[in-house]
Structure formats: structure tokens, C-alpha cells
Design a protein around this motif. Structure first.
Motif: not given
Ligand SMILES: Cc1ncc(C[n+]2csc(CCOP(=O)(O)OP(=O)(O)O)c2C)c(N)n1
Ligand code: SF4
Lengths: 255, 359
Positions: A180, A186-187, A244, A189-194, A255
Motif C-alpha cells: 500500500r 485514499k491510499e 495484494d 485509508n486503504r493502507a489502514k484496512k490492510a 472484513r
């Protein structure tokens, strides 16, 4: 409407209220915050032990309000293995830079993955040695000027950058390996999910989980804070595609 | 418990297990490997942690991690592997977490060979890694002593929060002798936790966080920490000196040796006594703390010392420092994996007694 006194943004509980030593504009701080938010949300602060690297994040233990160990350069995965093996019910994570992991610590991270060690690894790829003042890392880009490659990284003599996420994804023992970036909201937020997934993988006991984060080093890149974020987008993203690289089927369902 | 025929390496492994060892991390290297192999069999059987690391570098850092949680942990190796561990040992010493390391020395330098030697005295006794620190170093000469010292090593490591080395050689490691194992101590297991030490990493639930680190960025803090460490080492020097002596009271010459060299030298001393020579024997068991005060006392009553080692002369420097030039300290050594015979040492004793003594 929110009441005026309602708190909408605060320091995560897993972070201590101390001043940071990171340079202005450095995304190490963002990465710390994301890890701390995830630890808060999963409610695991009391059972979590972090392992700090040698590198700019050497003082990570000052910032996280968690039990912490400070490993020798590159050895965090070995130290974390020692902790996790005797305390299998605890959550153990390492936080490592690219010199720490991809150069001196390549053996330790590779074998931790090979054993399917039940650890979470946060990997900060800023394409440079930050702490020692901007030398070439195994992740420095072809042509990148650093203090130890003043004419630009010469791939004829120093080879091509190492792609840690791709490499570690190829090892059977890894369960979750993704890349990530921290260069925009935006990235982030994606990093946090990962990061959240990488901790959930450990909680489920599924094995080695690593999140590589493309990160900025404005100080040693010789750029402004925003210029450095721009450089991540323009230079690092093409060389280090986000994605991924290993998501075991059981992890997919998370999730 | 009755005596059994035991091999040094396996006996040390079993002694550690009975001392309450909870985790072992190591890497194969001759002449130490039976220790690791014993752990590979026994530790899983007892529901404890065994892991073969990818290198000695990894092994010592795994030890560092496990030690940070306050459990009993150890590794073992032989000379080249011990060299690789030195950075980690320095970190462990500077973090003040306890652990035990067995170094079964072999011939060096370099790859050397797998025969018994004592060439790691400087490396292990004089710090063992960068910076100012000491490890407690215990040097057994027999399988029984290897058992007893390994068993005690864990208590010492915890009492002082230091690294404790059992520094032995391929001879003690490979030797089979009748010896007696100590009783099995209870060990912490899930559901039966020993009270974690006050500093241990166990998660910060309901208490302020604990940090295990070795960094002191401000020189003043670095010095204050060093002074604290040094005070601890002085305390160890006060309380933990161990040695064995024989027939020193009337000796004109005292032969000094540790480990296997000491054991062989003792045979030579007995032979010398049998023919009426006034020769005594002194074997340091703790190499740090070195039995300096006792050697200084003996320097007042004997006329000379002969130090015998399986190296080029390493411990002899400490004997000389202890004796402070009051009597001559001479040296006899074999190197590269050669173990001296008693008659070689006897010849050396005779030669030396024939020499004029400048005191
Ligand atoms: C054994 C050892 N070798 C070298 C160093 C010096 N050193 C400290 S940090 C570092 C590189 C850190 O770079 P990186 O891991 O990329 O982290 P960053 O500082 O960029 O976050 C080096 C080489 C050391 N402390 N220990
Ligand atoms: S040197 Fe680079 S990586 Fe280190 S804190 Fe400064 S900006 Fe961040």
C-alpha cells in the motif's frame, strides 16, 4: 449535527502523548497512527508487544503506549519470533524500514515468513536509509541519487531494487502480503484496512502477514513535504505497484 | 538420583531443562550439536519451545526476544557461531535481560577444526561484543560440573539480569562420564504462570508499558547507565567467584588452568606431588568474575605460577594482572585443537622448577 464538544478526531489510545522526532512531512508518523488506530479498534493493546527496528523508527516504543522491545538492526523478526513462541496468545508485530528488512535483515524476515511465523510486519519502504543520512537502500530506484550513490544508483554495479512484497508472497509460509502507499488520503485509508487485516490474520493464527507501505523521506530525498508525497506517486508507484500479492483464501473472507 | 553414564553436551541440555528452561533456540555446529539435538527431542515432549534458527545471528535474537518476556531461555553454539552472536549478546547485556549461552569451544581461528580448544577466552570473558559489559562465565572441567554449572547458570542470570556463559570445550562436550542429574524444577506453562518479573514484556494490560531497549541517546544518560552496569559487575565480583584448588599451601609452584586444560594439568600436578615436588593446583571455575583476590593471596605464599591453556595464552594475562608482578607467571599452551598430555605439562613443571626464580 455534532455537538460542539463531541470529539471527532483524537490521538488513538495506543499512541502516547509525546512529541515526535520524525521530520516534518515524514509518513512514519502516519504509519504509526494507522497501526495505533487498528490496535484500538481491535481492542488488543493490553496483549500486544511491538518490536522496533534500528532506523528512524528506533524510538517507536516512545510513541506506542504498548509493551515494546527494540531489536538489533535487521533482527526484529527473530526477536519477535522469540517473543511469539513463548507467548503465543499475545499479538506481536514488528515495524521495520527497508534497510533494516531488505538489506541487513533479509535472512531473518525471509525465514520468519518461511516458518509461517504468526507475526504482523509493518514494512516502511522509503527507498533510502533515513536514519544514517540518506544512503542507498536495496529499494532505492535505478538512477536515484543518495549519499552513497551520488551519481545515481547504477544498476550495472548495484543491481535492481528488491521487491519485498513480491518476494515474500512467493514463500509458502506467508498468509497475507500486500503493498500500500501513504501518499494520499485514499491510499492511507486503504493502507489502514490492510494493516487491520494483517493483525486479524495473526489473531486468527493464520501465519505471516506483512504490509509494505510506500513512505516518504523528504529530508533525505531533498524535497518538501508535499514534493515528497508527489515523488512517491510519480517515482515509487511505477516501480512498486500497489496490490495484494498473497491473500490466502481464508484471509479473503475477512472484513 | 543415581549416577548414569552421560555425554557432556546432552547432560548440559538435560540440566538446563531441569533448571526450568522454557525455550531453546540454536543452530547446529560441531562439537555442540548433541545439545541442540537433545533439545529437539525433549523440549516438544515437555510442551516447551524448541526452534532451530536459520543462523546463530537469528538464534541469539530469538533468545533476546524470549528473554524479554522473562522466561528461562538459552542457546548453545561453538566458537564460530559464538562469534556471530556477539552483537546480540551486547544488546542482551545492555537490556539487562537474563539468558544462558553454552559455548563448546573448538579449534580456531577461522573455520579451524572441531577439536577441543580454549581460544575464545578473550572473546567470551572480556565482554563478548561491543561496549563495556561482562557476562558471568563458568568453565566446567567435568561432565558433572557441566551439569551443576548449567543448572546454576539460570539462577545467576536471573539474579543479576545478565548473560551467563557456560564456556567449555569439545572435550567436555563429547566426553561420556558417570554423572548425576539434578531434580526437575517446575516450569511456567499456560495456566500455570510463574509470576512474570517486574520488567517483563507480557502486554501492558492494567499497567504502564514496559520497554526493553539498549539505547541511551544522551551521553550523560549513557554514562549513568554504564555506571549502573559496572556497579552490578562489581557486585558479581564480590559474590560469585568460584575456583578449585589443591595442595597450594606449601607449593613452590602453582599450576593454573581452566576447563579441560585444568583437568589435564591437575593430573600432572598429582604426578609431580607423587615424586615429592611441592607443586599446587588452581582451577578458576568462574572466569568472570576471575578469582583475582585468591590468586593475589597465593602470590604471597608461592614462588611462581605456571598457566596451562589450550590457546596461545589468554587467561595467563588475568593471572598476571592478579599477581601484579610479585612472582613470575609462565605459560605453557597447545593450540589449534591439540589437548596437552599430562607428561608434557609435567616436563614443563620440572623444567620450570629447575629454573632460577626471579621474584
Ligand atoms: C549492525 C548495524 N549496522 C549499521 C547500523 C547503522 N544504521 C542505523 S539505521 C540504518 C539504516 C536504516 O534505514 P532503514 O531501515 O531504511 O530505515 P529508515 O531510517 O529509512 O526509516 C543503518 C545502516 C546499525 N545501527 N547497526
Ligand atoms: S530522515 Fe526521512 S525517514 Fe527519517 S524521520 Fe526524517 S523524513 Fe522520516
Amino acid at each position: 449535527m455534532l455537538a460542539e464538544e463531541e470529539i471527532v478526531y483524537a490521538r488513538p489510545k495506543a499512541l502516547s502523548g509525546v512529541h515526535t522526532h520524525y521530520c516534518p512531512g515524514c509518513t512514519h508518523g502516519v504509519a504509526h497512527r494507522l497501526v495505533a488506530e487498528v490496535i484500538d479498534e481491535l481492542g488488543i493493546a493490553g496483549q500486544t508487544i511491538g518490536v522496533a527496528p534500528v532506523g528512524c523508527a528506533v524510538f517507536a516504543y516512545n510513541y506506542f503506549d504498548l509493551d515494546f522491545a527494540e531489536a538489533a538492526h535487521g533482527r526484529a523478526p527473530a526477536m519477535a519470533t522469540g517473543i511469539k513462541r513463548v507467548l503465543p496468545e499475545h499479538v506481536v508485530f514488528t515495524y521495520q524500514g527497508d534497510g533494516d528488512m531488505a538489506a541487513i535483515g533479509l535472512s531473518e524476515i525471509t525465514h520468519a515468513a518461511a516458518r509461517g511465523e504468526n507475526l504482523t510486519v509493518i514494512f516502511i519502504n522509503n527507498a533510502i536509509y533515513g536514519m544514517t543520512g540518506g544512503q542507498m537502500a536495496p529499494t532505492s530506484l535505478p538512477g536515484q541519487k543518495t549519499t552513497s550513490s551520488p551519481l545515481g544508483r547504477d544498476i550495472e554495479t548495484t543491481g535492481m531494487p528488491l521487491h519485498m512484497a513480491e518476494m515474500l508472497a512467493g514463500i509458502p509460509g506467508s498468509a497475507y502480503v500486500v503493498r500500500r502507499s501513504l501518499h494520499n488520503v485514499k491510499e492511507i485509508n486503504r493502507a489502514k484496512k490492510a494493516i487491520r487485516r494483517a493483525f486479524q490474520v495473526q489473531l486468527a493464527g493464520w501465519g505471516f502477514a506483512l504490509v509494505e507501505l510506500l513512505s516518504s523521506c523528504p529530508t533525505n530525498w531533498g524535497l518538501s513535504a508535499t514534493g515528497a508525497l508527489h515523488w512517491v506517486a510519480t517515482h515509487m508507484l511505477p516501480a512498486y505497484p500497489l496490490g495484494d500479492y498473497k491473500v490466502r483464501p481464508e484471509v479473503e473472507a475477512l472484513r | 538420583m543415581a549416577k548414569e553414564l552421560l555425554k557432556g553436551n546432552e547432560a548440559m541440555a538435560e540440566a538446563a531443562i531441569r533448571a526450568g528452561l522454557q525455550a531453546y533456540f540454536g543452530y547446529p555446529i560441531t562439537p555442540q550439536t548433541e545439545l541442540l539435538e537433545h533439545m529437539a527431542r525433549r523440549m516438544p515432549e515437555l510442551n516447551r519451545v524448541f526452534l532451530q534458527a536459520e543462523s546463530e545471528v537469528a538464534a541469539i535474537n530469538m533468545v533476546y526476544g524470549a528473554a524479554s518476556t522473562g522466561v528461562r531461555v538459552m542457546t548453545s553454539s561453538s566458537s564460530p557461531g559464538a562469534s556471530l552472536m556477539m552483537e546480540g549478546i551486547s544488546y542482551i547485556a545492555a537490556s539487562e535481560v537474563p539468558c544462558v549461552i553454552v559455548d563448546v569451544m573448538r579449534g580456531g581461528p577461522g573455520l579451524g577444526n572441531i577439536a577441543p580448544a580454549q581460544g575464545d577466552y578473550f572473546q567470551v570473558v572480556k565482554g563478548g561484543g561491543h561496549g563495556d559489559f561482562r557476562s558471568i562465565v563458568l568453565a566446567p572441567a567435568t561432565v558433572q560440573e557441566a551439569i551443576d554449572l548449567t543448572y546454576q547458570a539460570f539462577d545467576l542470570a536471573e539474579r543479576y539480569r545478565v548473560v551467563v556463559f557456560v564456556l567449555t570445550d569439545g572435550n567436555v562436550g563429547q566426553l561420556m562420564e558417570p554423572a548425576e542429574l539434578p531434580p526437575m524444577r517446575p516450569v511456567e506453562r499456560p495456566g500455570r504462570e510463574r509470576r512474570a518479573p517486574a520488567w517483563a514484556l507480557r502486554g501492558a494490560a492494567g499497567r504502564p508499558k514496559h520497554v526493553i531497549s539498549s539505547i541511551y541517546l544522551q551521553p550523560e544518560n549513557g554514562e549513568a547507565f554504564n555506571l549502573k552496569l559496572q556497579a552490578k559487575f562489581r557486585e558479581i565480583e564480590q559474590h560469585e567467584v568460584r575456583y578449585h584448588e589443591h595442595a597450594v599451601a606449601d607449593a613452590d609452584l602453582i599450576v593454573v588452568g581452566f576447563g579441560t586444560a585444568g583437568r589435564v594439568a591437575q593430573t600432572a600436578v598429582k604426578q609431580a606431588r607423587a615424586v615429592g615436588k611441592r607443586v599446587g593446583f588452581f582451577r578458576p571455575i568462574s572466569l568472570f568474575p576471575f578469582p583475582k583476590p585468591r590468586l593475589a593471596e597465593l602470590a604471597a605464599t608461592t614462588r611462581e605460577f605456571l598457566v596451562v591453556e589450550m590457546n596461545s595464552g589468554q587467561m595467563v594475562e588475568d593471572v598476571r594482572l592478579a599477581v601484579e608482578g610479585r612472582v613470575p607467571v609462565r605459560f605453557f599452551g597447545r593450540m589449534g585443537g591439540v589437548v596437552p598430555y599430562p607428561d608434557e605439562i609435567l616436563a614443563e613443571i620440572e623444567r620450570q622448577l629447575g629454573q632460577p626464580v626471579y621474584a
